[in-house]
Every structure is written in C-alpha cells, then in structure tokens.
Design a protein around this motif. Structure first.
Motif, PDB file in Angstrom:
ATOM      1  N   ILE A  59      54.653 -40.979  38.236  1.00 36.43           N
ATOM      2  CA  ILE A  59      55.449 -41.994  38.913  1.00 36.43           C
ATOM      3  C   ILE A  59      54.556 -42.508  40.034  1.00 36.43           C
ATOM      4  N   THR A  60      54.475 -43.817  40.204  1.00 37.99           N
ATOM      5  CA  THR A  60      53.519 -44.375  41.163  1.00 37.99           C
ATOM      6  C   THR A  60      54.195 -45.271  42.201  1.00 37.99           C
ATOM      7  N   ALA A  64      56.548 -42.958  45.663  1.00 39.67           N
ATOM      8  CA  ALA A  64      56.413 -41.995  44.557  1.00 39.67           C
ATOM      9  C   ALA A  64      56.512 -40.564  45.098  1.00 39.67           C
ATOM     10  N   TYR A  67      53.222 -34.594  43.777  1.00 39.31           N
ATOM     11  CA  TYR A  67      53.110 -33.612  42.699  1.00 39.31           C
ATOM     12  C   TYR A  67      52.334 -32.407  43.206  1.00 39.31           C
ATOM     13  N   GLN A  78      50.323 -37.732  45.776  1.00 44.40           N
ATOM     14  CA  GLN A  78      51.190 -38.885  45.542  1.00 44.40           C
ATOM     15  C   GLN A  78      50.301 -39.992  44.979  1.00 44.40           C
TER      16      GLN A  78
END
Length: 192
Positions: A59-60, A64, A67, A78
């Motif tokens: 997800i960007t 976002a 992770y 991110q």
C-alpha cells in the motif's frame, strides 16, 4: 573499514558490559529500552502491518502503513512511491540516495512532528550519498549501515520510502549512541 568495524564492536561490547555509558549515565540495556520506547511512541500514531506482503505489493502514499521489515522490529518501512516495476538494483551496483533523517527522540506525538532533522534531501551542497548495493566491504557503503539499503531488497531503484531504523542498522559511527531515526529516502542511479 576493518578497524572502524572493530572499534564499533569494542565500543558496543564495552557499553553492554556497563564499562561505558552514554546519556545520563544509563546502561546500554537502558538505552536499548529507551530506543524501543521512542520507536513505539512514533508507531502508535501510525498503522503498522506486521510483515512485508508476500507478493511485495505495498500500500503506498503519504498515509500508507508502516510494514515491519524483520521479526525483531529493527526496521519499519512506509512506501510513499513504489518506483518503476522491473527497475531492480543489481548486486554491487552504485546507487545514490537523498535523505532526511529525523531523531526519533524529538518526536512530539501531540503534533506529529520532529524537532531535530538532518540530511541532503533539499540541500544539494551537502554530501553526495552513495553506496554499492550489498557491498559492505567498502567503507563508503558500510558507513551508512545496512538499514539504508534495505528498501531496495523489496522495491525498484527509483522508489521513495520512510524508514524507521534502530541504531544498530543506522550509521556505523553512531551505533553506540543508540538513537533511532526515521529516514525519508529516495534512490537514484548515476547519470551517465
């Protein structure tokens, strides 16, 4: 290079044995606990996903999630811009990067801002930062620490990320300080 790593290892060992201490005469274990606190203080204000997606489709964007890059929580990434598909880095390839790093101790959760930052992101008169991907034998690559290169394990060269990095994966000459940083990073190939 070898002597710098040896010096860093000796400093780290001395700090962990309590022979040396840093801020406010804290032990190395206390500094590590503080580091975890600073990171958690920042991450609590963000969405965190506990692992990298298996297909590495992130997800960007500026909102976002972060992770978790490894099991131990040493880095969180991110993805702001995932870069161009099939533009992967090669081992030992020369990569330039622009960065801004934010001292996570200066994070104010009430405003979501940092009061302390430094980097070459907006000031072209500052250093040309570069490394040879996965070549830590070179001091010019190793000096930045392993964290700076980690996003390229998952993303193309022209990506843009925010990266939370624990001190042991940051700049090698600062490891003993036990200061976590948030890096804003953009990567480039040299222009021929």
């Amino acid at each position: 290079m070898k002597s710098a790593k040896t010096l860093a290892a000796v400093m780290l060992a001395a700090a962990s044995l309590g022979l040396g201490s840093c801020d406010d005469n804290k032990s190395y274990a206390e500094l590590l606990n503080d580091e975890a606190h600073y990171i958690n203080n920042f991450l609590v204000d963000n969405i965190v996903i506990p692992q990298v997606p298996a297909d590495t489709v992130f997800i960007t964007g500026k909102d976002a999630p972060y992770y978790k890059i490894d099991e131990d929580g040493n880095m969180y990434m991110q993805v702001i811009n995932p870069g161009t598909k099939d533009n992967k880095v090669k081992n030992d390839e020369l990569i330039y990067f622009r960065f801004m790093r934010y001292d996570m101790r200066s994070y104010d959760s009430s405003t979501g801002t940092f009061s302390s930052s430094w980097g070459n992101e907006d000031d072209l008169s500052l250093i040309n930062a570069s490394f040879r991907y996965q070549n830590y034998q070179l001091a010019s690559s190793a000096q930045w620490g392993a964290g700076i290169q980690t996003p390229l394990n998952y993303l193309p060269v022209d990506c843009e990320v925010n990266l939370v990095v624990k001190s042991r994966y940051g700049f090698t000459d600062e490891e003993a300080n036990v200061i976590p940083y948030l890096y804003h990073l953009r990567y480039f190939r040299p222009k021929i």
